[in-house]
Design an enzyme around this catalytic site. Structure first.
Site, PDB file in Angstrom:
ATOM      1  CE  LYS A  19      38.830  43.705  42.169  1.00  0.00           C
ATOM      2  NZ  LYS A  19      38.948  42.313  42.577  1.00  0.00           N
ATOM      3  CG  ASP A  43      44.125  39.449  41.923  1.00  0.00           C
ATOM      4  OD1 ASP A  43      44.133  40.649  42.237  1.00  0.00           O
ATOM      5  OD2 ASP A  43      43.092  38.788  41.730  1.00  0.00           O
ATOM      6  CD  GLN A 103      36.471  39.557  42.888  1.00  0.00           C
ATOM      7  OE1 GLN A 103      36.998  40.361  42.116  1.00  0.00           O
ATOM      8  NE2 GLN A 103      36.651  39.623  44.197  1.00  0.00           N
TER       9      GLN A 103
END
Ligand code: NAP
Length: 282
Positions: free
Chosen positions: A54, A121, A98
């Protein structure tokens, strides 16, 4: 009938190129560039790989990337404090924590602490709720990437039988809702589903997100089906999906490979979500 490849690597690279051009223009105009903060707690090897990918993708398109790698022993309070700071930071347009977090941390509480406008997200209940209601929202990256891929290749969705194997909040449920919004007739299967094979065999579009290597085999798939394999399983032999690619491709009309299918699309959509958030802020 030849089975064609839904080439996520190629489509993702087109998305990334488009974003890079837009970010170049932003930078040239002297404005603050889009910024993504990534928070990693602990040393989960798979998470470290994902975070690395990422970060690299952010840099390649010209985003500012802020990595916070916290020790495994980080407390809930410390993590919530960091999220609070990032919520207020004007250079941070998207925040990604994460997952999975170490067991002693409360994931739900952390996700809910992220401002929905920075929830890149799309996991915040506010965004997931809006998704279900069909309202504008930040769509989780993997489901968004799947829909983008289907659209890119002109796969017809309306009126089709779509079967989703898996009901996680990050893949199964959102992708089922997105397919429903496109007027598919959607069935969601999970570990308590009976006679799974009878259901998957009815699918015109089969999305598999079960986290089980080579779980879906040829005899579970209808001839001519479009098969999207979300799974990423690390075996000694390498990365494999949830679908037995070699067998299923003999029956499917389209299929995503692993690697090179949904994975690259997820990262491309993370970039797209960050840019969308940036545009909403500025
Ligand atoms: P998850 O949270 O573990 O969910 C797995 C789902 O599969 C659950 O809903 C589970 O049912 C269902 N399932 C398990 N065994 C089953 C069975 N025998 N029959 C039917 N359903 C079954 O996983 P996830 O986070 O959604 O991820 C799924 C896979 O996608 C993993 O391999 C993950 O690594 C991968 N992934 C890939 C990407 C990408 O970018 N390509 C992104 C995210 C995830 P229950 O709910 O009943 O337990």
């Amino acid at each position: 009938m030849e089975c064609k490849i839904l080439d996520g690597k190629k489509v993702a690279s087109e998305v990334r190129e488009r974003i890079a051009v837009m970010v170049k223009e932003i930078r040239e105009s002297g404005k603050v560039p889009p910024g993504l903060a990534v928070v990693l707690v602990g040393d989960n090897p798979a998470s470290k790989v994902y975070v690395g990918q990422k970060e690299k993708a952010c840099k390649e398109v010209g985003f500012e990337s802020f990595l916070y790698h916290l020790p495994e022993a980080t407390t809930q309070e410390e993590l919530l404090n960091l999220v609070g700071q990032l919520n207020e930071d004007p250079n941070v347009h998207g925040i990604l924590v994460q997952l999975p977090l170490p067991k002693h941390l409360n994931e739900t509480e952390v996700i809910e602490a992220i401002r929905p406008e920075k929830d890149v997200d799309g996991f915040h209940p506010m965004n997931l709720g809006k998704l279900v209601a069909g309202l504008p929202c930040t769509v989780p990256c993997t489901p968004k990437g799947i829909m983008h891929l289907l659209e890119y290749y002109g796969i017809e969705i309306e009126g089709k039988n779509a079967v989703v194997v898996g009901r996680s909040n990050i893949v199964g449920k959102p992708v089922a809702h997105l397919l429903l919004q496109k007027n598919a007739t959607v069935t969601i299967c999970h570990s308590r589903t009976r006679n799974l094979e009878d259901i998957t065999k009815e699918a015109d579009i089969l999305v598999v997100a079960a986290g089980k290597p080579h779980f879906v085999t040829q005899h579970m798939v209808k001839k001519g089906a479009v098969v999207v394999d979300v799974g990423i399983n690390r075996l000694e032999s390498g990365l494999v999906g949830d679908v037995d690619f070699d067998g299923v491709r003999l029956r499917a009309s389209w299929i995503t490979p692993v690697p090179g299918g949904v994975g690259p699309m997820t990262i491309a959509m993370l970039l797209e979500n960050t840019l969308e958030m940036y545009e909403r802020f500025s």
